[in-house]
Design a protein around this motif. Structure first.
Motif, PDB file in Angstrom:
ATOM      1  N   MET A   1      48.849  14.328   1.926  1.00 24.60           N
ATOM      2  CA  MET A   1      49.271  15.558   2.578  1.00 24.60           C
ATOM      3  C   MET A   1      49.042  16.723   1.622  1.00 24.60           C
ATOM      4  O   MET A   1      49.395  16.651   0.455  1.00 24.60           O
ATOM      5  CB  MET A   1      50.747  15.449   2.978  1.00 24.60           C
ATOM      6  CG  MET A   1      51.288  16.713   3.574  1.00 24.60           C
ATOM      7  SD  MET A   1      53.021  16.619   4.002  1.00 24.60           S
ATOM      8  CE  MET A   1      52.899  16.036   5.658  1.00 24.60           C
ATOM      9  N   SER A   2      48.477  17.793   2.113  1.00 28.22           N
ATOM     10  CA  SER A   2      48.186  18.939   1.256  1.00 28.22           C
ATOM     11  C   SER A   2      49.273  20.007   1.279  1.00 28.22           C
ATOM     12  O   SER A   2      49.233  20.931   0.478  1.00 28.22           O
ATOM     13  CB  SER A   2      46.853  19.558   1.667  1.00 28.22           C
ATOM     14  OG  SER A   2      46.934  20.027   2.988  1.00 28.22           O
ATOM     15  N   LEU A   3      50.236  19.874   2.165  1.00 24.92           N
ATOM     16  CA  LEU A   3      51.320  20.857   2.229  1.00 24.92           C
ATOM     17  C   LEU A   3      52.160  20.792   0.966  1.00 24.92           C
ATOM     18  O   LEU A   3      52.598  19.723   0.564  1.00 24.92           O
ATOM     19  CB  LEU A   3      52.209  20.577   3.453  1.00 24.92           C
ATOM     20  CG  LEU A   3      53.460  21.435   3.590  1.00 24.92           C
ATOM     21  CD1 LEU A   3      53.070  22.869   3.944  1.00 24.92           C
ATOM     22  CD2 LEU A   3      54.386  20.857   4.634  1.00 24.92           C
ATOM     23  N   GLN A   4      52.390  21.934   0.337  1.00 25.71           N
ATOM     24  CA  GLN A   4      53.279  22.016  -0.816  1.00 25.71           C
ATOM     25  C   GLN A   4      54.313  23.089  -0.530  1.00 25.71           C
ATOM     26  O   GLN A   4      53.976  24.279  -0.416  1.00 25.71           O
ATOM     27  CB  GLN A   4      52.515  22.358  -2.086  1.00 25.71           C
ATOM     28  CG  GLN A   4      53.425  22.396  -3.288  1.00 25.71           C
ATOM     29  CD  GLN A   4      52.687  22.724  -4.580  1.00 25.71           C
ATOM     30  OE1 GLN A   4      51.521  23.047  -4.583  1.00 25.71           O
ATOM     31  NE2 GLN A   4      53.395  22.653  -5.682  1.00 25.71           N
ATOM     32  N   ILE A   5      55.563  22.689  -0.388  1.00 22.07           N
ATOM     33  CA  ILE A   5      56.649  23.631  -0.122  1.00 22.07           C
ATOM     34  C   ILE A   5      57.055  24.272  -1.439  1.00 22.07           C
ATOM     35  O   ILE A   5      57.352  23.579  -2.411  1.00 22.07           O
ATOM     36  CB  ILE A   5      57.832  22.935   0.564  1.00 22.07           C
ATOM     37  CG1 ILE A   5      57.379  22.406   1.930  1.00 22.07           C
ATOM     38  CG2 ILE A   5      59.024  23.877   0.691  1.00 22.07           C
ATOM     39  CD1 ILE A   5      58.385  21.553   2.641  1.00 22.07           C
ATOM     40  N   THR A   6      57.074  25.581  -1.466  1.00 18.05           N
ATOM     41  CA  THR A   6      57.380  26.299  -2.702  1.00 18.05           C
ATOM     42  C   THR A   6      58.770  26.928  -2.714  1.00 18.05           C
ATOM     43  O   THR A   6      59.250  27.343  -3.771  1.00 18.05           O
ATOM     44  CB  THR A   6      56.335  27.397  -2.960  1.00 18.05           C
ATOM     45  OG1 THR A   6      56.344  28.315  -1.862  1.00 18.05           O
ATOM     46  CG2 THR A   6      54.948  26.789  -3.119  1.00 18.05           C
TER      47      THR A   6
END
Length: 134
Positions: A1-6
């Motif tokens: 998964m490429s989503l990165q929650i910042t």
């Protein structure tokens, strides 16, 4: 998964934006990051979730969401020293809507409620007592 929650933000639609904003900044250490008509963005310098307050009826919300209110949710902060925090809030005149208690599974907690009914819970995990041999 490429989503990165910042970062994490909770958005609350309330009737009295100014009252919630005062509550979170005066009693819970939030600071205003941005504000405009019907909107306020609040943050803290620690791991607490950011909060966006929206005035009920504001046109920035989709039409089917404008008249909803924040309800049925609890903003929970896991923290240390919550006994002192409860005493500080009580001394500041904040109504403690659930006094400090300890659950059998090792959770200590208490709750306050902001002027718009937003429940804020403070949780501290303690080591549960060791089982007693019979």
């Amino acid at each position: 998964m490429s989503l990165q929650i910042t970062a994490s933000t909770v958005s609350l639609t309330v009737d009295d934006l100014a009252a919630s904003q005062r509550f979170f900044t005066t009693h819970l250490g939030y600071t205003e990051q941005a504000a405009a008509e019907g909107f306020a963005s609040l943050s803290r310098d620690d791991a607490a979730v950011d909060i966006v307050l929206l005035a009920r009826g504001t046109e920035v919300l989709p039409a089917d969401q404008r008249d909803r209110r924040a309800s049925g949710l609890i903003i929970a902060f896991t923290a240390t020293g919550i006994e002192d925090e409860e005493q500080r809030l009580r001394a500041e005149g904040v109504e403690i809507t659930m006094p400090l208690r300890e659950e059998p599974w090792g959770e200590r907690l208490f709750q306050v409620t902001d002027p718009n009914g937003v429940i804020v819970q403070f949780v501290e995990w303690v080591t549960p007592p060791a089982p007693v041999d019979a």
